[in-house]
Write a protein that holds these residues in place. Structure first.
Motif, PDB file in Angstrom:
ATOM      1  N   ILE A  72       0.846  -1.199   0.000  1.00  0.00           N
ATOM      2  CA  ILE A  72       0.000   0.000   0.000  1.00  0.00           C
ATOM      3  C   ILE A  72       0.877   1.244   0.000  1.00  0.00           C
ATOM      4  O   ILE A  72       0.650   2.189  -0.768  1.00  0.00           O
ATOM      5  N   ILE A  73       1.945   1.229   0.830  1.00  0.00           N
ATOM      6  CA  ILE A  73       2.830   2.400   0.887  1.00  0.00           C
ATOM      7  C   ILE A  73       3.525   2.590  -0.460  1.00  0.00           C
ATOM      8  O   ILE A  73       3.542   3.693  -1.021  1.00  0.00           O
ATOM      9  N   ASN A  76       1.146   3.872  -3.116  1.00  0.00           N
ATOM     10  CA  ASN A  76       0.815   5.287  -2.973  1.00  0.00           C
ATOM     11  C   ASN A  76       1.871   6.169  -3.599  1.00  0.00           C
ATOM     12  O   ASN A  76       1.554   7.134  -4.294  1.00  0.00           O
ATOM     13  N   THR A 116      -7.493  -3.736  -5.029  1.00  0.00           N
ATOM     14  CA  THR A 116      -7.860  -2.325  -5.109  1.00  0.00           C
ATOM     15  C   THR A 116      -6.883  -1.443  -4.341  1.00  0.00           C
ATOM     16  O   THR A 116      -6.585  -0.333  -4.766  1.00  0.00           O
ATOM     17  N   MET A 117      -6.363  -1.949  -3.225  1.00  0.00           N
ATOM     18  CA  MET A 117      -5.500  -1.106  -2.400  1.00  0.00           C
ATOM     19  C   MET A 117      -4.053  -1.058  -2.896  1.00  0.00           C
ATOM     20  O   MET A 117      -3.275  -0.268  -2.389  1.00  0.00           O
ATOM     21  N   THR A 118      -3.650  -1.911  -3.815  1.00  0.00           N
ATOM     22  CA  THR A 118      -2.229  -2.033  -4.138  1.00  0.00           C
ATOM     23  C   THR A 118      -1.888  -1.554  -5.546  1.00  0.00           C
ATOM     24  O   THR A 118      -2.779  -1.191  -6.302  1.00  0.00           O
ATOM     25  N   GLY A 120      -1.428   0.524  -8.482  1.00  0.00           N
ATOM     26  CA  GLY A 120      -2.014   0.892  -9.755  1.00  0.00           C
ATOM     27  C   GLY A 120      -3.104  -0.022 -10.283  1.00  0.00           C
ATOM     28  O   GLY A 120      -3.361  -0.035 -11.477  1.00  0.00           O
ATOM     29  N   THR A 121      -3.758  -0.809  -9.431  1.00  0.00           N
ATOM     30  CA  THR A 121      -4.801  -1.716  -9.916  1.00  0.00           C
ATOM     31  C   THR A 121      -6.083  -1.519  -9.105  1.00  0.00           C
ATOM     32  O   THR A 121      -6.038  -1.286  -7.909  1.00  0.00           O
ATOM     33  N   VAL A 122      -7.227  -1.604  -9.784  1.00  0.00           N
ATOM     34  CA  VAL A 122      -8.530  -1.544  -9.115  1.00  0.00           C
ATOM     35  C   VAL A 122      -9.349  -2.721  -9.613  1.00  0.00           C
ATOM     36  O   VAL A 122      -9.495  -2.903 -10.823  1.00  0.00           O
ATOM     37  N   SER A 123      -9.878  -3.556  -8.716  1.00  0.00           N
ATOM     38  CA  SER A 123     -10.718  -4.653  -9.168  1.00  0.00           C
ATOM     39  C   SER A 123     -12.083  -4.090  -9.531  1.00  0.00           C
ATOM     40  O   SER A 123     -12.661  -3.293  -8.808  1.00  0.00           O
TER      41      SER A 123
ATOM     42  N   PHE B  19      -0.674  13.347   0.641  1.00  0.00           N
ATOM     43  CA  PHE B  19      -1.336  12.267  -0.106  1.00  0.00           C
ATOM     44  C   PHE B  19      -2.811  12.564  -0.343  1.00  0.00           C
ATOM     45  O   PHE B  19      -3.358  12.220  -1.398  1.00  0.00           O
ATOM     46  N   HIS B  38      -8.478   5.576  -9.546  1.00  0.00           N
ATOM     47  CA  HIS B  38      -7.239   5.161  -8.882  1.00  0.00           C
ATOM     48  C   HIS B  38      -6.784   6.160  -7.825  1.00  0.00           C
ATOM     49  O   HIS B  38      -6.252   5.765  -6.796  1.00  0.00           O
ATOM     50  N   LYS B  42      -6.590   5.068  -3.412  1.00  0.00           N
ATOM     51  CA  LYS B  42      -5.288   4.779  -2.818  1.00  0.00           C
ATOM     52  C   LYS B  42      -4.797   5.913  -1.956  1.00  0.00           C
ATOM     53  O   LYS B  42      -4.581   5.778  -0.762  1.00  0.00           O
TER      54      LYS B  42
END
Lengths: 163, 131, 89
Positions: A72-73, A76, A116-118, A120-123, B19, B38, B42
């Protein structure tokens, strides 16, 4: 006896913890009140939980949580860099299909949330038979590599936790 | 109060605010719906997360009291942010015909769950398409 | 130093809310507006927490938690309405 008193041990623990956090008070009185709620609520609602997920391998869970927090970090920072220093039109965003080996609904939910959280990808959607996950990538040059990374990094660990 | 702790808390607050700003900036800047999705999902969770961690550390270091109920908001946001993004994405591919044409195949005979015509839902699908 | 950090954060979050308002006005689709409102709720939570730190008033916590819950529910019910045509089936 254990099944009647505590039908869902993890839920009991979770409700007690949430109560303690809400009260922001870890004295004995609140622990008892939290335990009363934690034992009472699962009993009343146990009709709605006919199936319980099997959760094993506690060490893998800890490993999984740490891996996801780290990702996640990293994600971001990556997304911030993409947004700030790239033109929006120049991002190579695309949909990819991730075939699933997981079958437990809880495992698929966790995987979709993690994706979703990681980076560059969103399910986006699940196939009607629950065999594939539709994932949108913000900026990707190797779709097959992204799929392989998701499967190796998250799905393999979830498979060990839930099955 | 130790100067190092103060510096760390201040840094966490500023990083969190940065952020949050990036997330909102992505929402305003990026050209289409799926790309916009996106940014907020995030950047904002880590933004709020680090501000809440700073708040917990602040209570512990400055006021000397244990106050970890901010953890509850962090947990709640980390659980709900993917659900929100998932619902918005599903509604988007249902409503946007051009986006639907771009979807890859599922790899089996069944289609994607949002678009798969189950009995009685085809009229509904047409009714909620983006005009 | 923490006071200064809080002030910087307030300015940055205020700017984010302005950007969200831009997206709400500009649209173009209703989903963009829903997403912008959801982001605005998250910004508001951060704003409440920073103000609580700045004024040393811990009672703001409940407001932030309620904001998080109501924001999530509104976003999901909006999307549910767009997906299904009604909210409670």
């Amino acid at each position: 006896m254990r099944k009647i008193l505590v039908p869902h041990p993890i839920l009991t623990l979770f409700i007690t913890l949430v109560w303690l956090l809400l009260a922001n008070d870890f004295s004995a009185g609140h622990v008892v009140l939290g335990l009363i709620l934690g034992i009472g609520i699962p009993q009343i609602t146990s009709v709605y939980w006919p199936e319980r997920p099997k959760i094993g391998a506690p060490l893998v869970i800890v490993e999984y949580v740490l891996v996801v927090l780290w990702d996640i970090i990293v994600s971001n920072v990556q997304v911030a860099r993409l947004v700030l220093f790239h033109r929006g039109d120049a991002l190579r965003s695309t949909f990819i299909t991730v075939p699933l080996e997981l079958t437990a609904p809880e495992a698929i939910t966790t995987l979709a949330g993690t994706i979703t959280m990681t980076p560059g990808t969103v399910s986006t959607d699940l196939s009607a038979d629950g065999r594939a996950l539709l994932v949108h990538c913000l900026d990707v040059d190797d779709p097959a590599g992204t799929v392989a990374q998701i499967k190796a990094r998250y799905e393999a660990r979830l498979k060990r936790i839930f099955e | 109060m130790p100067i190092v702790a103060e510096f760390l808390i201040a840094a966490l607050i500023v990083v969190g605010a940065f952020f949050l700003l990036v997330g909102s900036f992505a929402l305003a800047k990026l050209p289409d719906m799926m790309r916009r999705l996106h940014g907020p999902t995030k950047a904002t969770t880590l933004g709020v997360g680090s501000i809440l961690i700073a708040s917990m550390a602040y209570a512990a270091v400055v006021r000397g009291t244990l106050s970890i109920h901010e953890l509850l908001i962090t947990l709640f946001l980390f659980l709900t942010a993917p659900v929100t993004a998932f619902m918005v994405a599903k509604a988007h591919i249902l409503r946007d015909r051009r986006e639907r044409a771009k979807l890859p195949p599922t790899g089996s005979e069944k289609g994607w769950a949002t678009l798969d015509p189950s009995p009685g839902s085809t009229d509904e699908l047409a009714g909620f398409e983006r005009k | 130093m923490i006071t200064l950090a809080c002030q910087i954060a307030l300015v940055a979050i205020g700017l984010s809310v302005v950007l969200n308002v831009y997206r709400i006005v500009a649209g173009p689709d209703v989903l963009d507006r829903i997403l912008a409102l959801d982001t605005m709720v998250i910004n508001a939570i951060a704003l409440i927490v920073v103000i609580a730190m700045l004024f040393e008033a811990p009672t703001y916590f409940e407001a932030a938690l309620l904001f998080a819950m109501v924001g999530f529910l509104t976003t999901v019910s909006f999307c549910k309405y767009l997906l299904r045509g009604n909210v409670i089936e």
